[in-house]
Design a protein around this motif. Structure first.
Motif, PDB file in Angstrom:
ATOM      1  N   GLY A   1      62.080 -39.086  45.297  1.00 19.26           N
ATOM      2  CA  GLY A   1      61.936 -38.391  46.667  1.00 19.26           C
ATOM      3  C   GLY A   1      62.739 -37.554  47.394  1.00 19.26           C
ATOM      4  O   GLY A   1      62.172 -37.277  47.840  1.00 19.26           O
TER       5      GLY A   1
ATOM      6  N   LYS B   1      59.930 -34.121  48.476  1.00 17.62           N
ATOM      7  CA  LYS B   1      59.526 -35.118  49.151  1.00 17.62           C
ATOM      8  C   LYS B   1      61.090 -34.586  51.098  1.00 17.62           C
ATOM      9  O   LYS B   1      60.435 -33.853  51.798  1.00 17.62           O
ATOM     10  CB  LYS B   1      59.221 -35.864  49.580  1.00 17.62           C
ATOM     11  CG  LYS B   1      59.167 -36.827  50.658  1.00 17.62           C
ATOM     12  CD  LYS B   1      57.577 -38.043  50.564  1.00 17.62           C
ATOM     13  CE  LYS B   1      56.725 -38.187  51.737  1.00 17.62           C
ATOM     14  NZ  LYS B   1      56.622 -40.042  51.848  1.00 17.62           N
TER      15      LYS B   1
ATOM     16  N   LEU C   1      52.514 -33.687  44.736  1.00 14.41           N
ATOM     17  CA  LEU C   1      53.335 -33.674  46.303  1.00 14.41           C
ATOM     18  C   LEU C   1      53.143 -33.280  47.339  1.00 14.41           C
ATOM     19  O   LEU C   1      52.812 -33.827  48.784  1.00 14.41           O
ATOM     20  CB  LEU C   1      55.082 -32.891  45.903  1.00 14.41           C
ATOM     21  CG  LEU C   1      56.600 -33.159  46.930  1.00 14.41           C
ATOM     22  CD1 LEU C   1      56.860 -33.927  47.436  1.00 14.41           C
ATOM     23  CD2 LEU C   1      57.322 -32.315  46.677  1.00 14.41           C
TER      24      LEU C   1
ATOM     25  N   ASN D   1      51.378 -34.278  51.402  1.00 14.71           N
ATOM     26  CA  ASN D   1      52.210 -34.000  52.769  1.00 14.71           C
ATOM     27  C   ASN D   1      51.327 -33.266  53.255  1.00 14.71           C
ATOM     28  O   ASN D   1      52.192 -32.075  54.186  1.00 14.71           O
ATOM     29  CB  ASN D   1      53.181 -33.605  52.089  1.00 14.71           C
ATOM     30  CG  ASN D   1      54.634 -34.495  52.054  1.00 14.71           C
ATOM     31  OD1 ASN D   1      55.302 -35.434  52.540  1.00 14.71           O
ATOM     32  ND2 ASN D   1      54.756 -34.830  50.450  1.00 14.71           N
TER      33      ASN D   1
END
Length: 158
Positions: free
Chosen positions: A94, A97, A129, A133
């Protein structure tokens, strides 16, 4: 390695680690250094990414840089996110992110309403990713011999 990623703005002492992480990212994406769309930006990080609505962030674990990402101005309302990289030993946790979220927060503080970025059509983890998002594909581009996927997102929170 510690489990807590510390995200902060680039410092001059980070230069060699940032250049090495970027070189890894290019190689992993199959992009020859001479075909890098953003070539030259890391030769003057201060001039390119520090100030005037731009930034370069690094992510550290135990004082080792394992992630990075940058943004720069395209115009008064739009920024471009560039140089998103995560070291191989730190992938899948992560951190990409987290860097992306910090870049978007910085972009909003700078007053940008839109973010755009360029990735490769075979960079499926990156595309996943960005889609997860809120980024959508806006164009397929050709940069010399390299194909690119342009993605964009509104930064306006409603």
């Amino acid at each position: 390695m510690a489990n807590t990623l510390v995200i902060r703005e680039y410092r001059a002492s980070d230069y060699s680690d940032v250049v090495a992480l970027n070189a890894y990212g290019l190689a992993a994406a199959g992009v020859p250094a001479e075909s890098d769309v953003y070539a030259g930006d890391l030769e003057d990080i201060t001039g390119t990414y520090l100030g005037d609505g731009a930034t370069l962030l690094v992510g550290e674990l135990d004082h080792h840089i394992v992630a990075m990402g940058a943004l720069r101005s395209l115009d008064d309302s739009t920024c471009e996110i560039t140089r998103m990289r995560v070291a191989p030993e730190a992938q899948g946790r992560g951190y990409g992110k987290a860097i992306l979220a910090c870049l978007e927060d910085a972009a909003r503080r700078y007053g940008y309403q839109h973010a755009t970025l360029l990735t490769g059509p075979d960079q499926h983890p990156a595309i996943d990713l960005y889609r997860a998002n809120g980024y959508t594909t806006t164009a397929n581009e050709q940069h010399g011999l390299l194909a690119g996927v342009r993605m964009a997102k509104s930064l306006i929170i409603v």
